[in-house]
Motif scaffolding. Structure first.
Motif, PDB file in Angstrom:
ATOM      1  N   SER A   1       0.821  -1.119  -0.007  1.00 37.84           N
ATOM      2  CA  SER A   1       0.318   0.204  -0.316  1.00 37.84           C
ATOM      3  C   SER A   1       0.749   1.427   0.402  1.00 37.84           C
ATOM      4  CB  SER A   1      -0.943   0.061   1.090  1.00 37.84           C
ATOM      5  OG  SER A   1      -0.557   0.516   2.495  1.00 37.84           O
ATOM      6  N   ALA A   2       0.425   2.446  -0.217  1.00 37.32           N
ATOM      7  CA  ALA A   2       1.013   3.798  -0.736  1.00 37.32           C
ATOM      8  C   ALA A   2       1.695   3.536   1.096  1.00 37.32           C
ATOM      9  CB  ALA A   2      -0.186   4.533  -0.639  1.00 37.32           C
ATOM     10  N   ASP A   3       1.056   3.556   1.853  1.00 39.29           N
ATOM     11  CA  ASP A   3       1.709   3.926   3.671  1.00 39.29           C
ATOM     12  C   ASP A   3       3.020   2.459   4.239  1.00 39.29           C
ATOM     13  OD1 ASP A   3      -0.006   5.977   3.986  1.00 39.29           O
ATOM     14  OD2 ASP A   3      -1.580   4.537   5.832  1.00 39.29           O
ATOM     15  N   ALA A   4       3.078   1.511   3.336  1.00 39.69           N
ATOM     16  CA  ALA A   4       3.746   0.446   4.344  1.00 39.69           C
ATOM     17  C   ALA A   4       4.808   1.157   2.616  1.00 39.69           C
ATOM     18  CB  ALA A   4       3.289  -0.718   3.255  1.00 39.69           C
ATOM     19  N   ALA A   5       4.369   1.320   1.608  1.00 40.97           N
ATOM     20  CA  ALA A   5       5.301   1.487   0.306  1.00 40.97           C
ATOM     21  C   ALA A   5       6.458   3.027   1.086  1.00 40.97           C
ATOM     22  CB  ALA A   5       5.742   1.854  -0.621  1.00 40.97           C
ATOM     23  N   GLN A   6       6.067   3.728   1.738  1.00 46.05           N
ATOM     24  CA  GLN A   6       6.527   5.354   2.626  1.00 46.05           C
ATOM     25  C   GLN A   6       7.878   4.430   3.815  1.00 46.05           C
ATOM     26  OE1 GLN A   6       6.812   7.950   0.976  1.00 46.05           O
ATOM     27  NE2 GLN A   6       8.508   8.168   3.494  1.00 46.05           N
ATOM     28  N   ALA A   7       6.530   3.965   4.462  1.00 45.91           N
ATOM     29  CA  ALA A   7       7.575   3.152   5.500  1.00 45.91           C
ATOM     30  C   ALA A   7       8.444   2.326   4.880  1.00 45.91           C
ATOM     31  CB  ALA A   7       6.614   2.126   6.436  1.00 45.91           C
ATOM     32  N   PHE A   8       8.959   1.157   4.302  1.00 51.50           N
ATOM     33  CA  PHE A   8       9.502   0.564   3.644  1.00 51.50           C
ATOM     34  C   PHE A   8      10.982   1.581   2.523  1.00 51.50           C
ATOM     35  CE2 PHE A   8      10.495  -3.282   1.245  1.00 51.50           C
ATOM     36  CZ  PHE A   8      11.988  -3.224   0.599  1.00 51.50           C
ATOM     37  N   ARG A   9      10.455   2.972   2.287  1.00 49.71           N
ATOM     38  CA  ARG A   9      11.180   3.936   1.796  1.00 49.71           C
ATOM     39  C   ARG A   9      11.786   4.627   2.371  1.00 49.71           C
ATOM     40  NH1 ARG A   9       6.440   4.384  -2.206  1.00 49.71           N
ATOM     41  NH2 ARG A   9       8.173   3.419  -4.519  1.00 49.71           N
ATOM     42  N   SER A  10      11.476   4.926   3.982  1.00 50.33           N
ATOM     43  CA  SER A  10      12.177   5.967   4.481  1.00 50.33           C
ATOM     44  C   SER A  10      13.105   4.726   5.522  1.00 50.33           C
ATOM     45  CB  SER A  10      10.838   5.576   6.071  1.00 50.33           C
ATOM     46  OG  SER A  10       9.977   6.500   5.036  1.00 50.33           O
ATOM     47  N   ALA A  11      13.210   3.273   5.434  1.00 52.39           N
ATOM     48  CA  ALA A  11      13.895   1.944   5.818  1.00 52.39           C
ATOM     49  C   ALA A  11      15.504   2.835   5.302  1.00 52.39           C
ATOM     50  CB  ALA A  11      13.491   0.882   6.053  1.00 52.39           C
ATOM     51  N   GLY A  12      15.407   3.157   4.489  1.00 50.17           N
ATOM     52  CA  GLY A  12      16.903   3.075   3.900  1.00 50.17           C
ATOM     53  C   GLY A  12      17.000   2.377   2.129  1.00 50.17           C
ATOM     54  N   LYS A  13      17.894   3.254   0.981  1.00 49.57           N
ATOM     55  CA  LYS A  13      17.996   2.082   0.278  1.00 49.57           C
ATOM     56  C   LYS A  13      18.516   1.155   0.245  1.00 49.57           C
ATOM     57  CE  LYS A  13      17.906   6.888  -2.449  1.00 49.57           C
ATOM     58  NZ  LYS A  13      17.566   7.135  -4.316  1.00 49.57           N
ATOM     59  N   ALA A  14      19.070   0.334   0.887  1.00 46.99           N
ATOM     60  CA  ALA A  14      20.349  -0.517   0.946  1.00 46.99           C
ATOM     61  C   ALA A  14      20.052  -1.405   1.366  1.00 46.99           C
ATOM     62  CB  ALA A  14      21.568  -0.136   0.880  1.00 46.99           C
ATOM     63  N   CYS A  15      18.347  -1.415   1.854  1.00 50.60           N
ATOM     64  CA  CYS A  15      18.238  -2.678   2.757  1.00 50.60           C
ATOM     65  C   CYS A  15      17.871  -4.113   2.398  1.00 50.60           C
ATOM     66  CB  CYS A  15      16.752  -2.284   3.327  1.00 50.60           C
ATOM     67  SG  CYS A  15      16.841  -0.691   4.095  1.00 50.60           S
ATOM     68  N   ARG A  16      17.843  -4.953   3.316  1.00 52.93           N
ATOM     69  CA  ARG A  16      18.302  -6.302   2.629  1.00 52.93           C
ATOM     70  C   ARG A  16      16.131  -6.353   3.119  1.00 52.93           C
ATOM     71  NH1 ARG A  16      19.950  -7.557   6.698  1.00 52.93           N
ATOM     72  NH2 ARG A  16      22.073  -8.676   6.330  1.00 52.93           N
ATOM     73  N   VAL A  17      15.509  -7.848   2.518  1.00 52.98           N
ATOM     74  CA  VAL A  17      14.264  -7.657   2.861  1.00 52.98           C
ATOM     75  C   VAL A  17      14.485  -9.213   2.663  1.00 52.98           C
ATOM     76  CG1 VAL A  17      12.435  -8.413   1.519  1.00 52.98           C
ATOM     77  CG2 VAL A  17      12.991  -6.533   0.939  1.00 52.98           C
ATOM     78  N   VAL A  18      13.767  -9.749   4.071  1.00 51.03           N
ATOM     79  CA  VAL A  18      13.172 -10.644   4.401  1.00 51.03           C
ATOM     80  C   VAL A  18      11.459 -10.839   4.487  1.00 51.03           C
ATOM     81  CG1 VAL A  18      13.016 -12.237   6.546  1.00 51.03           C
ATOM     82  CG2 VAL A  18      15.429 -11.024   5.927  1.00 51.03           C
TER      83      VAL A  18
END
Length: 144
Positions: free
Chosen positions: A123-140
Protein backbone atom coordinates in the motif's frame (compact mmCIF):
# COMPACT_ATOMS: atom_id res chain seq x y z
CA UNK A 1 27.26 -13.75 21.36
CA UNK A 2 31.01 -13.80 20.80
CA UNK A 3 31.03 -14.81 17.17
CA UNK A 4 32.92 -11.70 16.05
CA UNK A 5 32.38 -9.88 12.77
CA UNK A 6 30.48 -11.62 10.00
CA UNK A 7 32.64 -12.82 7.14
CA UNK A 8 30.34 -12.56 4.13
CA UNK A 9 28.11 -15.58 4.64
CA UNK A 10 25.56 -14.72 7.28
CA UNK A 11 22.55 -12.45 7.30
CA UNK A 12 24.68 -9.44 8.25
CA UNK A 13 26.81 -8.97 5.15
CA UNK A 14 26.46 -8.08 1.53
CA UNK A 15 28.85 -8.32 -1.34
CA UNK A 16 28.81 -4.75 -2.58
CA UNK A 17 26.12 -2.79 -0.85
CA UNK A 18 24.79 0.59 -1.94
CA UNK A 19 26.25 3.96 -1.16
CA UNK A 20 28.91 5.90 -2.98
CA UNK A 21 31.72 3.35 -2.89
CA UNK A 22 33.32 2.76 -6.25
CA UNK A 23 34.83 -0.60 -5.26
CA UNK A 24 35.42 -3.43 -7.69
CA UNK A 25 32.49 -5.47 -6.42
CA UNK A 26 34.52 -7.38 -3.85
CA UNK A 27 33.65 -5.23 -0.87
CA UNK A 28 32.11 -7.06 2.08
CA UNK A 29 30.41 -4.85 4.63
CA UNK A 30 27.39 -5.03 6.90
CA UNK A 31 23.99 -4.13 5.56
CA UNK A 32 22.59 -1.37 7.70
CA UNK A 33 18.90 -2.24 7.61
CA UNK A 34 16.40 -5.02 7.08
CA UNK A 35 12.81 -4.70 5.91
CA UNK A 36 10.56 -7.58 6.85
CA UNK A 37 7.73 -7.91 4.33
CA UNK A 38 4.91 -9.91 5.89
CA UNK A 39 3.12 -11.87 3.16
CA UNK A 40 1.33 -14.32 5.47
CA UNK A 41 -2.24 -15.02 4.46
CA UNK A 42 -1.84 -13.73 0.90
CA UNK A 43 -1.18 -17.03 -0.86
CA UNK A 44 2.00 -18.79 -1.92
CA UNK A 45 5.00 -16.51 -2.48
CA UNK A 46 7.49 -18.47 -4.57
CA UNK A 47 11.21 -18.28 -3.85
CA UNK A 48 13.06 -16.63 -6.71
CA UNK A 49 16.60 -15.53 -7.50
CA UNK A 50 15.27 -12.00 -7.84
CA UNK A 51 12.01 -10.65 -6.51
CA UNK A 52 10.65 -7.14 -6.55
CA UNK A 53 8.68 -5.02 -4.13
CA UNK A 54 6.30 -2.64 -5.89
CA UNK A 55 4.01 0.11 -4.68
CA UNK A 56 0.31 0.23 -5.54
CA UNK A 57 1.06 2.47 -8.56
CA UNK A 58 3.39 -0.16 -10.00
CA UNK A 59 6.65 1.64 -9.13
CA UNK A 60 9.59 -0.49 -8.04
CA UNK A 61 10.35 0.13 -4.37
CA UNK A 62 13.01 -2.59 -4.01
CA UNK A 63 15.63 -3.30 -5.02
CA UNK A 64 16.53 0.33 -5.61
CA UNK A 65 16.95 0.44 -9.38
CA UNK A 66 19.94 2.80 -9.24
CA UNK A 67 21.81 0.76 -6.65
CA UNK A 68 21.54 -2.49 -8.58
CA UNK A 69 22.00 -1.12 -12.11
CA UNK A 70 24.63 -3.31 -13.76
CA UNK A 71 24.91 -5.67 -10.80
CA UNK A 72 24.35 -9.28 -11.80
CA UNK A 73 21.46 -11.23 -10.33
CA UNK A 74 23.99 -13.76 -9.03
CA UNK A 75 25.86 -11.07 -7.10
CA UNK A 76 22.62 -9.71 -5.65
CA UNK A 77 21.66 -13.22 -4.51
CA UNK A 78 25.13 -13.97 -3.13
CA UNK A 79 25.00 -10.67 -1.31
CA UNK A 80 22.22 -11.98 0.92
CA UNK A 81 19.90 -9.16 -0.12
CA UNK A 82 16.73 -11.25 0.17
CA UNK A 83 15.71 -14.11 2.40
CA UNK A 84 12.58 -16.13 3.11
CA UNK A 85 11.54 -17.16 6.62
CA UNK A 86 8.48 -18.88 8.08
CA UNK A 87 8.44 -17.80 11.71
CA UNK A 88 8.94 -14.82 13.97
CA UNK A 89 11.82 -16.69 15.62
CA UNK A 90 13.65 -16.76 12.27
CA UNK A 91 13.78 -12.94 12.37
CA UNK A 92 15.93 -12.86 15.52
CA UNK A 93 19.31 -12.52 13.72
CA UNK A 94 18.26 -9.39 11.85
CA UNK A 95 18.95 -5.94 13.25
CA UNK A 96 17.53 -2.48 12.50
CA UNK A 97 14.25 -4.00 11.30
CA UNK A 98 11.35 -2.18 9.66
CA UNK A 99 8.19 -4.26 9.23
CA UNK A 100 5.58 -3.81 6.52
CA UNK A 101 2.56 -5.86 5.46
CA UNK A 102 2.20 -6.65 1.77
CA UNK A 103 -1.21 -5.93 0.28
CA UNK A 104 -0.97 -8.61 -2.39
CA UNK A 105 1.34 -10.98 -4.24
CA UNK A 106 2.20 -10.28 -7.87
CA UNK A 107 3.55 -12.36 -10.71
CA UNK A 108 7.20 -11.86 -11.52
CA UNK A 109 7.66 -8.58 -13.37
CA UNK A 110 9.44 -10.57 -16.09
CA UNK A 111 6.23 -12.53 -16.84
CA UNK A 112 3.34 -10.37 -15.61
CA UNK A 113 0.64 -12.74 -16.93
CA UNK A 114 2.02 -15.85 -15.22
CA UNK A 115 0.77 -17.57 -12.08
CA UNK A 116 4.32 -17.62 -10.65
CA UNK A 117 3.99 -15.19 -7.73
CA UNK A 118 7.43 -13.89 -6.72
CA UNK A 119 6.85 -10.15 -6.28
CA UNK A 120 4.82 -8.21 -3.74
CA UNK A 121 2.78 -5.05 -3.72
CA UNK A 122 2.62 -2.60 -0.85
CA UNK A 123 0.00 0.00 0.00
CA UNK A 124 1.08 3.64 -0.23
CA UNK A 125 1.68 3.78 3.55
CA UNK A 126 3.66 0.53 3.60
CA UNK A 127 5.74 1.65 0.59
CA UNK A 128 6.55 4.92 2.38
CA UNK A 129 7.60 3.01 5.51
CA UNK A 130 9.76 0.75 3.33
CA UNK A 131 11.45 3.70 1.60
CA UNK A 132 12.04 5.38 4.96
CA UNK A 133 14.06 2.37 6.15
CA UNK A 134 16.90 3.12 3.72
CA UNK A 135 17.96 2.50 0.14
CA UNK A 136 20.28 -0.46 0.68
CA UNK A 137 18.20 -2.69 2.95
CA UNK A 138 18.00 -6.43 2.88
CA UNK A 139 14.48 -7.82 2.44
CA UNK A 140 13.20 -10.75 4.47
CA UNK A 141 9.87 -12.20 3.39
CA UNK A 142 7.86 -13.62 6.28
CA UNK A 143 5.58 -16.19 4.71
CA UNK A 144 3.23 -19.01 5.71
Amino acid sequence: SSRGPAQGTGPGTAARGGGTSQGAGTETRPLTCTVVVDVRGLGRLESAMTSFVMDSAGNQVWPDAELVRGVSTQLVQEGNLQHYVRSEADLAPYKNVTRVKASRLRPTKFAPNSNYLTDVELSADAAQAFRSAGKACRVVYLRD
